[in-house]
Motif scaffolding. Structure first.
Motif, mmCIF file in Angstrom:
data_model
loop_
_atom_site.group_PDB
_atom_site.id
_atom_site.type_symbol
_atom_site.label_atom_id
_atom_site.label_comp_id
_atom_site.label_asym_id
_atom_site.label_seq_id
_atom_site.Cartn_x
_atom_site.Cartn_y
_atom_site.Cartn_z
ATOM 1 N N GLU A 1 -0.480 49.733 89.039
ATOM 2 C CA GLU A 1 -1.310 48.976 88.094
ATOM 3 C C GLU A 1 -0.596 48.900 86.753
ATOM 4 O OE1 GLU A 1 -5.975 48.485 87.002
ATOM 5 O OE2 GLU A 1 -5.223 50.532 87.217
ATOM 6 N N ARG B 1 -2.911 44.540 89.183
ATOM 7 C CA ARG B 1 -2.805 45.511 90.276
ATOM 8 C C ARG B 1 -1.833 44.954 91.314
ATOM 9 N NH1 ARG B 1 -9.136 45.816 91.019
ATOM 10 N NH2 ARG B 1 -9.694 46.487 88.920
ATOM 11 N N TRP C 1 -10.408 42.464 77.066
ATOM 12 C CA TRP C 1 -9.928 42.609 78.441
ATOM 13 C C TRP C 1 -10.085 41.289 79.180
ATOM 14 C CZ3 TRP C 1 -7.798 47.101 80.397
ATOM 15 C CH2 TRP C 1 -7.958 48.249 79.611
ATOM 16 N N THR D 1 -10.146 39.269 82.962
ATOM 17 C CA THR D 1 -10.502 39.580 84.351
ATOM 18 C C THR D 1 -9.290 40.269 84.990
ATOM 19 O OG1 THR D 1 -11.631 37.458 84.283
ATOM 20 C CG2 THR D 1 -11.437 38.509 86.440
ATOM 21 N N ASP D 2 -9.539 41.268 85.826
ATOM 22 C CA ASP D 2 -8.433 41.944 86.503
ATOM 23 C C ASP D 2 -7.788 41.004 87.535
ATOM 24 O OD1 ASP D 2 -9.205 44.033 85.007
ATOM 25 O OD2 ASP D 2 -9.909 45.295 86.657
ATOM 26 N N GLU E 1 -5.366 40.962 91.018
ATOM 27 C CA GLU E 1 -4.690 41.648 92.116
ATOM 28 C C GLU E 1 -3.551 40.762 92.613
ATOM 29 O OE1 GLU E 1 -8.363 44.238 94.059
ATOM 30 O OE2 GLU E 1 -7.382 42.654 95.220
ATOM 31 N N GLU F 1 -13.433 41.315 89.093
ATOM 32 C CA GLU F 1 -14.045 42.073 88.005
ATOM 33 C C GLU F 1 -13.811 43.562 88.270
ATOM 34 O OE1 GLU F 1 -15.073 40.891 85.359
ATOM 35 O OE2 GLU F 1 -15.255 38.785 85.892
ATOM 36 N N GLY F 2 -13.250 44.255 87.291
ATOM 37 C CA GLY F 2 -12.966 45.667 87.456
ATOM 38 C C GLY F 2 -14.242 46.508 87.425
#
Lengths: 289, 259
Positions: free
Chosen positions: B101, B174, B206, B208-209, B211, B227-228
């Motif tokens: 990450e 990630r 922050w 959006t996460d 992957e 969404e984390g």
């Protein structure tokens, strides 16, 4: 006379209404089909192809409607078509250039060499493609003139599509005096490109030392940029080069020729002579009375 | 902590925002808003003031007028409209069959908006740090993409990010390399349209996460916007530009060995 006309209208009213209805409906269907074709074809085949195919479909439908209207009026189509065949041969001979343009236009559209909105260079003309027709293509120059190229001409000569790819490279020649350090000059040129926000960092700018010219050392600075930024990049890079070289005290030489007296290192001899008019008068000179 | 909430600026007053390289003047004239933006050479500390006189020389004022000019406006952070080509400052390698990450800081853009019909109407958007453009792919690659170039330290620990900075949004990437080959990560094209921006209790922004799953055998990767776990503790400030794409899978180029 008026009575006769009114009688004729009364006798043929139904036919006239039929003919008018066929034509109106035919034109409406043609226009609707044209719009439908444009909408369906624009995304996969491009705007230019969609426009031309749309126009062709509309005209075909209108011609069919016209034939139907003539048929409704009781006119025999066989004789018209036969006459049209004979006339077609004559027209074909007379309109060779137009037919050549038409076929060239179809080839051009098929080749997809450019689209409406592209910037192209054709011969000495550079501009934006304004319209692609079956007979001719129109280019709007940057000084707002419309240049019409027959399609036959476009098939026969090279066309440069300036905006086909989203990014381009601009190569700028740079000349500095022989006394300068070429490695330092190359490093400075790279810095100029890196500091310019309009220049892409990937693909990386290139700096080439081309060699020794008549008046100085020749370099090329090649920077990549997003195609719409062409003019802004050229202006900002040229300004950047001038400002940087001035700031670093690097000479941009003007074209000049150095003369030598036939020896490699000795200077050209220069001898000063006192001009006769300003020479000291001789002691024996006569004074005016 | 910098506030991204609506602000009041009575008619006749002028506000100043300094953030990153951006200096932004907001002048509320009766019946209209005037904006002027400058990009400074030096980075500045974040500052908001509304007690300053109208500056005489700020370049060009852009005017916005309409029937409903009240005294409320809002500054909102957003992500750049172009995709980002994120390159680690040092070349990174992701080991075979492993996950990692990374936390990437992204300079935001500042939107100036006013209330309009129950929503916020964006008047203008200015970057706090101009990013150079770059091309992701080969020059003649039809799948290539014009991006903004972003060099990142790509930290592995969120604690290394330092104090909250309103000029930067943090994106948690990630990475997943399910293949048996080492993955040299040179550059990653990250579309920003599906990314929203949220603020945590410390004022950090922050996104959006994301992957990133490397497919192997080429330079393709699958991106997934998620969404984390902490998303519930953050306040959404700016929704994605194209919300329909959020959460969907998307295939993008990854700067692997083929690049």
């Amino acid at each position: 006379m008026l009575t006769m006309a009114l009688d004729w209208l009364a006798a043929h009213a139904r036919t006239l209404i039929n003919v008018a209805t066929i034509m109106v409906v035919g034109i409406l269907i043609g226009v609707l089909l044209q719009r439908l074709v444009r909408r369906v074809m624009e995304r996969p085949f491009g705007k230019s192809t969609a426009i031309i195919v749309g126009k062709t479909v509309r005209n075909l439908v209108i011609v069919l409607a016209l034939f139907s209207a003539l048929s409704a009026m009781g006119i025999r189509l066989n004789s018209i078509l036969a006459a049209a065949g004979v006339a077609g041969v004559a027209i074909g001979f007379a309109a060779q250039t137009s037919l050549s343009n038409l076929i060239s236009g179809i080839f051009l559209i098929g080749a997809n060499a450019f689209r409406i909105g592209d910037i192209v260079t054709i011969g000495d003309t550079t501009g934006t493609v304004h319209n692609i027709g079956l007979l001719a293509t129109e280019v709007r120059t940057f000084d707002n003139r419309l240049v019409r190229f027959p399609n036959e001409m476009l098939v026969k000569q090279p066309i440069i599509n300036v905006t086909r790819f989203p990014i381009r490279r601009l190569d700028l020649p740079v000349r500095v005096a022989f006394k300068e350090d070429p490695a330092r000059v190359m490093a400075l040129l790279r810095e100029i490109a890196a500091a310019n926000p309009l220049c892409l960092d990937n693909p990386a700018p290139i700096v080439i030392f081309n060699g020794f010219g008549d008046s100085g050392m020749n370099f090329t600075l090649g920077v990549w940029f997003s195609s719409p930024d062409m003019l802004a990049v050229r202006a900002s890079i040229l300004c950047g080069i001038k400002a940087c070289l001035d700031r670093e005290g690097i000479e941009i030489p003007v074209p000049h020729i150095a003369l030598y007296a036939g020896r490699e290192t000795r200077p050209f001899p220069v001898e000063c002579q006192t001009p006769p008019a300003t020479a000291t008068p001789p002691a024996t000179a006569e004074r005016p009375s | 902590m910098f506030s991204w909430q609506p602000r009041e600026l009575p008619a006749g007053r002028c506000a100043l925002l300094r953030m990153g390289h951006l200096t932004l003047w907001i002048w509320h004239v009766p019946g209209e808003w005037r904006l002027a933006a400058l990009q400074e050479e030096q980075q500045q500390a974040t500052e908001y003031r509304d007690d300053l006189p109208v500056p005489r020389e700020v370049g060009e004022w852009i005017r916005y007028t309409g029937p409903a000019a009240n005294s409320t406006f809002r500054l909102l952070p957003a992500l750049p409209a172009l995709p980002l080509a994120i390159s680690p400052a040092s070349v990174m390698h992701l080991l075979p069959a492993s996950r990692s990450e990374l936390f990437v800081g992204i300079p935001v853009t500042v939107r100036v908006g006013i209330p309009y019909g129950g929503d916020t109407l964006t008047l203008a958007e200015h970057p706090v740090q101009p990013l150079a453009k770059t091309w992701f792919g080969q020059p003649d690659d039809p799948r290539g993409e014009l991006c903004l170039s972003l060099r990142s330290r790509a930290r592995l620990d969120v604690a290394e990010l330092g104090p909250a900075d309103p000029a930067r949004a943090i994106c948690a990437l990630r990475l997943h390399n399910p293949t048996a080959a080492m993955l040299p990560l040179q550059s990653l094209a990250l579309p920003t349209d599906p990314l929203g921006l949220a603020q945590d209790s410390e004022g950090r922004l922050w996104t959006t996460d994301v992957e990133v799953v490397f497919k192997g055998g080429g330079t393709e990767a699958t991106l997934r916007y998620v969404e984390g776990a902490e998303a519930g503790q953050r306040t959404l400030l700016t929704p994605p530009r194209h919300s329909a794409a959020a959460g969907n899978f998307s295939s993008r180029l990854l700067g692997g060995p083929g690049r």
